[in-house]
Design a protein around this motif. Sequence first.
Motif, short mmCIF file in Angstrom:
data_model
loop_
_atom_site.label_atom_id
_atom_site.label_comp_id
_atom_site.label_asym_id
_atom_site.label_seq_id
_atom_site.Cartn_x
_atom_site.Cartn_y
_atom_site.Cartn_z
N TYR A 1 0.87 -1.22 -0.13
CA TYR A 1 0.06 -0.19 0.09
C TYR A 1 0.98 1.23 -0.17
O TYR A 1 0.52 2.26 -0.64
CB TYR A 1 -1.04 -0.01 1.30
CG TYR A 1 -1.91 1.34 1.36
CD1 TYR A 1 -2.95 1.43 0.40
CD2 TYR A 1 -1.64 2.21 2.08
CE1 TYR A 1 -3.70 2.57 0.69
CE2 TYR A 1 -1.96 3.32 2.42
CZ TYR A 1 -3.10 3.59 1.76
OH TYR A 1 -3.97 4.57 1.57
N ASN A 2 1.77 1.12 0.83
CA ASN A 2 2.64 2.67 1.02
C ASN A 2 3.32 2.74 -0.21
O ASN A 2 3.58 3.90 -0.69
CB ASN A 2 3.62 2.33 2.07
CG ASN A 2 2.96 2.55 3.40
OD1 ASN A 2 1.87 3.07 3.61
ND2 ASN A 2 3.65 1.91 4.49
N ASN A 3 4.08 1.70 -0.94
CA ASN A 3 4.62 1.82 -2.21
C ASN A 3 3.77 2.35 -3.33
O ASN A 3 4.12 3.13 -4.22
CB ASN A 3 5.37 0.45 -2.80
CG ASN A 3 6.39 -0.09 -1.77
OD1 ASN A 3 6.88 0.80 -1.11
ND2 ASN A 3 6.82 -1.39 -1.89
N LYS A 4 2.48 1.81 -3.23
CA LYS A 4 1.70 2.22 -4.56
C LYS A 4 1.11 3.73 -4.15
O LYS A 4 1.31 4.79 -5.05
CB LYS A 4 0.31 1.52 -4.31
CG LYS A 4 0.47 0.25 -5.04
CD LYS A 4 -0.84 -0.80 -4.79
CE LYS A 4 -0.61 -2.06 -5.03
NZ LYS A 4 -1.86 -2.67 -4.84
N MET A 5 0.93 4.23 -2.87
CA MET A 5 0.61 5.48 -2.55
C MET A 5 1.92 6.48 -2.76
O MET A 5 1.55 7.77 -2.97
CB MET A 5 0.11 5.58 -1.24
CG MET A 5 -1.03 4.68 -0.82
SD MET A 5 -2.35 5.14 -2.33
CE MET A 5 -2.95 6.70 -1.82
N ALA A 6 2.89 5.99 -2.39
CA ALA A 6 4.10 6.94 -2.62
C ALA A 6 4.40 7.17 -4.24
O ALA A 6 4.50 8.42 -4.49
CB ALA A 6 5.23 6.14 -2.25
N LEU A 7 3.99 6.07 -5.16
CA LEU A 7 4.27 6.34 -6.60
C LEU A 7 3.10 7.27 -6.82
O LEU A 7 3.19 8.43 -7.78
CB LEU A 7 4.06 4.96 -7.18
CG LEU A 7 4.19 5.17 -8.76
CD1 LEU A 7 5.35 5.94 -9.40
CD2 LEU A 7 3.67 3.80 -9.28
N LEU A 8 2.05 7.05 -6.45
CA LEU A 8 0.63 7.99 -6.81
C LEU A 8 1.20 9.22 -6.26
O LEU A 8 0.58 10.31 -7.08
CB LEU A 8 -0.48 7.49 -6.10
CG LEU A 8 -1.72 8.03 -6.50
CD1 LEU A 8 -1.86 8.11 -8.19
CD2 LEU A 8 -2.97 7.39 -5.80
#
Length: 107
Positions: free
Chosen positions: A31-38
Amino acid sequence: MKLRCWLLAGFIGLGLTTPVHAWGQEDRSNYNNKMALLGVLLEGAKERAQDHGDIETLCLLLGIGADVTANYVNTAPNSQQINQRLVAMNNDLNMCITMLQKTALKP
């Protein structure tokens, strides 16, 4: 100027880079990786919206962030932190869509 104020205020509540501590380590990391990219994509979309009026891309990315977060709410429905984040993200998305509709109606 009104657009800039809304964008700055709306994204404060978004809190994309705040880590979430309610799930298992792998779920939280994903989740954190996806949201960092987003978050990186949203920064560019905010600039495009302010400079060129590209509200569509901004709304699209806000929708993707809300969808990713909603999927993780299903993983941890009792997490107050993530539920609050989802509410804030949906509020930002709704304001963006309203702004998009208003600009589409202008001659």
